[in-house]
Design an enzyme around this catalytic site. Structure first.
Site, PDB file in Angstrom:
ATOM      1  N   GLU A  18     -24.495 -26.660   4.677  1.00  0.00           N
ATOM      2  CA  GLU A  18     -24.258 -25.234   4.481  1.00  0.00           C
ATOM      3  C   GLU A  18     -24.807 -24.809   3.127  1.00  0.00           C
ATOM      4  O   GLU A  18     -25.027 -25.660   2.248  1.00  0.00           O
ATOM      5  CB  GLU A  18     -22.761 -24.931   4.567  1.00  0.00           C
ATOM      6  CG  GLU A  18     -22.182 -25.237   5.932  1.00  0.00           C
ATOM      7  CD  GLU A  18     -20.701 -24.899   6.060  1.00  0.00           C
ATOM      8  OE1 GLU A  18     -20.146 -25.139   7.146  1.00  0.00           O
ATOM      9  OE2 GLU A  18     -20.109 -24.403   5.079  1.00  0.00           O
ATOM     10  N   GLU A  72     -28.303 -43.245  10.874  1.00  0.00           N
ATOM     11  CA  GLU A  72     -29.157 -42.153  10.400  1.00  0.00           C
ATOM     12  C   GLU A  72     -29.877 -42.568   9.114  1.00  0.00           C
ATOM     13  O   GLU A  72     -31.078 -42.311   8.947  1.00  0.00           O
ATOM     14  CB  GLU A  72     -28.324 -40.902  10.150  1.00  0.00           C
ATOM     15  CG  GLU A  72     -29.153 -39.727   9.631  1.00  0.00           C
ATOM     16  CD  GLU A  72     -28.312 -38.490   9.340  1.00  0.00           C
ATOM     17  OE1 GLU A  72     -28.847 -37.566   8.677  1.00  0.00           O
ATOM     18  OE2 GLU A  72     -27.158 -38.434   9.762  1.00  0.00           O
ATOM     19  N   LEU A 127     -54.415 -42.771  -7.783  1.00  0.00           N
ATOM     20  CA  LEU A 127     -55.631 -43.557  -7.558  1.00  0.00           C
ATOM     21  C   LEU A 127     -56.695 -42.760  -6.800  1.00  0.00           C
ATOM     22  O   LEU A 127     -57.871 -43.135  -6.815  1.00  0.00           O
ATOM     23  CB  LEU A 127     -55.300 -44.840  -6.791  1.00  0.00           C
ATOM     24  CG  LEU A 127     -54.491 -45.884  -7.580  1.00  0.00           C
ATOM     25  CD1 LEU A 127     -54.124 -47.062  -6.690  1.00  0.00           C
ATOM     26  CD2 LEU A 127     -55.268 -46.367  -8.808  1.00  0.00           C
ATOM     27  N   HIS A 128     -56.291 -41.670  -6.144  1.00  0.00           N
ATOM     28  CA  HIS A 128     -57.258 -40.797  -5.483  1.00  0.00           C
ATOM     29  C   HIS A 128     -57.879 -39.797  -6.454  1.00  0.00           C
ATOM     30  O   HIS A 128     -58.812 -39.074  -6.079  1.00  0.00           O
ATOM     31  CB  HIS A 128     -56.584 -40.016  -4.346  1.00  0.00           C
ATOM     32  CG  HIS A 128     -56.461 -40.772  -3.060  1.00  0.00           C
ATOM     33  ND1 HIS A 128     -55.577 -41.803  -2.869  1.00  0.00           N
ATOM     34  CD2 HIS A 128     -57.138 -40.624  -1.878  1.00  0.00           C
ATOM     35  CE1 HIS A 128     -55.680 -42.248  -1.630  1.00  0.00           C
ATOM     36  NE2 HIS A 128     -56.622 -41.570  -1.013  1.00  0.00           N
ATOM     37  N   GLY A 142     -28.186 -37.528   2.814  1.00  0.00           N
ATOM     38  CA  GLY A 142     -27.403 -37.908   1.640  1.00  0.00           C
ATOM     39  C   GLY A 142     -28.346 -38.176   0.483  1.00  0.00           C
ATOM     40  O   GLY A 142     -29.263 -38.998   0.585  1.00  0.00           O
ATOM     41  N   THR A 143     -28.193 -37.475  -0.618  1.00  0.00           N
ATOM     42  CA  THR A 143     -29.094 -37.645  -1.765  1.00  0.00           C
ATOM     43  C   THR A 143     -28.987 -39.048  -2.361  1.00  0.00           C
ATOM     44  O   THR A 143     -28.026 -39.776  -2.117  1.00  0.00           O
ATOM     45  CB  THR A 143     -28.763 -36.625  -2.863  1.00  0.00           C
ATOM     46  OG1 THR A 143     -27.433 -36.910  -3.353  1.00  0.00           O
ATOM     47  CG2 THR A 143     -28.813 -35.201  -2.346  1.00  0.00           C
TER      48      THR A 143
END
Length: 382
Positions: free
Chosen positions: A128, A247, A342-343, A369-370
């Site tokens: 939310e 999950e 590296l690119h 979940g952080t």
């Protein structure tokens, strides 16, 4: 190279089929999907027809009755081409299992076959605007009532950052049925998006995962039949805690496959790209960086695969699943960031797959979940 021991020959055959599907039905369209902000609904139907949706659901409900490794193969092949617009994993291995594990015979027979064919798209509405990872703090509420049509709940509230929200025909909604009971006052509901009072907000524009339809959802006095309650009233938080390890493992598995793809693209680029008439890989600083990346990915692959084995055995605890999610997603972003470096300048160009993968990877450390919440959960087990 450490051989993987998770898969059988049958899984390998599925991988070949899934790879063909991703390369023919997904990859040619993904750039256009990024521009329009969502995938075509047709790809859901094609995936359903190919048996790539809800594969782990029982055959009686339209699934293949397969083990979860089938879904792992599909997730890995999706990550290999960075097809982050597809919400198949959440649909098949988060939404459908909630209905299978906690739904009544009516809910299972009514919704699961439609999810398996792709005729219905599933989403889950937890987050939310004011709660984030704090599921106990949700404000969406469902008040029980009785009228001439029978028992029902009146659902009010809003949700945000909902994957598959724009396409969703079915949403599992986390709501408070007893606001004074804390975590024991949370329940889960199967909400059909055709119900009166349900509405979808705007599609949200994100820094990455631009082809994945993510939206706000609103519930204004939505009348939800009591039959659409998942499991028992007040048991919703317990159900969420039981399903979250799987999950989080999905996020970890995708993270490792994404990092592997990033390394493959970077190896190809640095072998072809020249500086001072030498291939970039001939420079020690580049070669050593690639060696470090390969090592970090290999170590993580072994750990995550072992966690997956434990999950299949029913032995994966919440703390270890949190470690897998934390470590794999932090590694993924670190690795892809170095691959972008590296690119050189091309690493910042959207036309290069490494650029998209880098941008898409940032949210992996947030959803499910952080990283900070993962550390909190792990610390409680010490």
């Amino acid at each position: 190279m450490i051989p993987r021991t998770l898969f059988t020959e049958e899984h390998d055959m599925l991988r070949e089929s899934a790879r063909r599907f991703m390369e023919t039905e997904v990859l040619p369209h993904h750039e256009r999907w990024e521009e329009q902000g969502y995938v075509d609904r047709e790809v859901w139907l094609k995936a359903g027809a190919a048996g790539f949706l809800c594969a782990s659901m029982p055959e009686q409900y339209g699934g293949a009755g397969a083990d979860r490794l089938y879904s792992v193969v599909l997730m890995e092949e999706q990550a290999r081409i960075n097809a982050t617009g597809l919400g198949f994993g959440l649909h098949s291995e988060i939404v459908a299992p909630y209905i299978l594990h906690y739904g009544s015979d009516y809910l299972k027979s009514h919704y699961l076959p439609r999810l398996a064919t792709g005729k219905m798209v599933g989403a889950i509405a937890m987050t939310e605007p004011g709660t984030g990872s704090d599921l106990q703090g949700v404000q969406t509420n469902a008040l029980k009532g009785v009228d001439a049509d029978g028992e029902h709940y009146i659902l009010n509230g809003s949700k945000t950052f909902i994957t598959n929200g724009w396409h969703a025909d079915l949403v599992i909604v986390v709501a408070k049925t007893d606001p004074a009971a804390g975590s024991k006052g949370i329940s889960l509901f199967v909400v059909d998006t055709a119900m009166a009072g349900f509405s979808k907000g705007k599609r949200l524009k994100k820094a990455g995962m631009k082809a994945q339809d993510t939206s706000e959802l609103f519930f204004d006095n939505v009348r939800v039949p009591a039959a659409n309650l998942l499991g028992e009233e007040g048991r919703g938080f317990a159900y969420l805690m039981q399903e979250l390890p799987w999950e989080r493992m999905q996020v970890a598995l995708i993270a490792v496959s994404s990092a592997e793809a990033g390394l493959a693209w970077t190896l190809e680029y640095t072998r072809e790209r020249k500086a001072f008439k030498r291939a970039l890989t001939e420079f020690q600083t580049v070669a050593h960086t690639l060696a470090e990346i390969k090592t970090e990915i290999t170590v993580m692959r072994v750990f995550v695969d072992r966690c997956m084995e434990l999950l299949l055995e029913g032995k994966l605890d919440t703390a270890t699943a949190s470690m897998a999610k934390l470590a794999a997603t932090e590694m993924q972003f670190k690795v892809l960031d170095r691959c972008v470096q590296l690119h050189g300048g091309y690493g910042y160009m959207w036309e290069y797959p490494i650029t998209r993968a880098w941008a898409d990877a940032r949210v992996q450390r947030v959803y499910g979940g952080t990283s900070e919440i993962m550390k909190e959960l792990i610390s409680r087990s010490l």
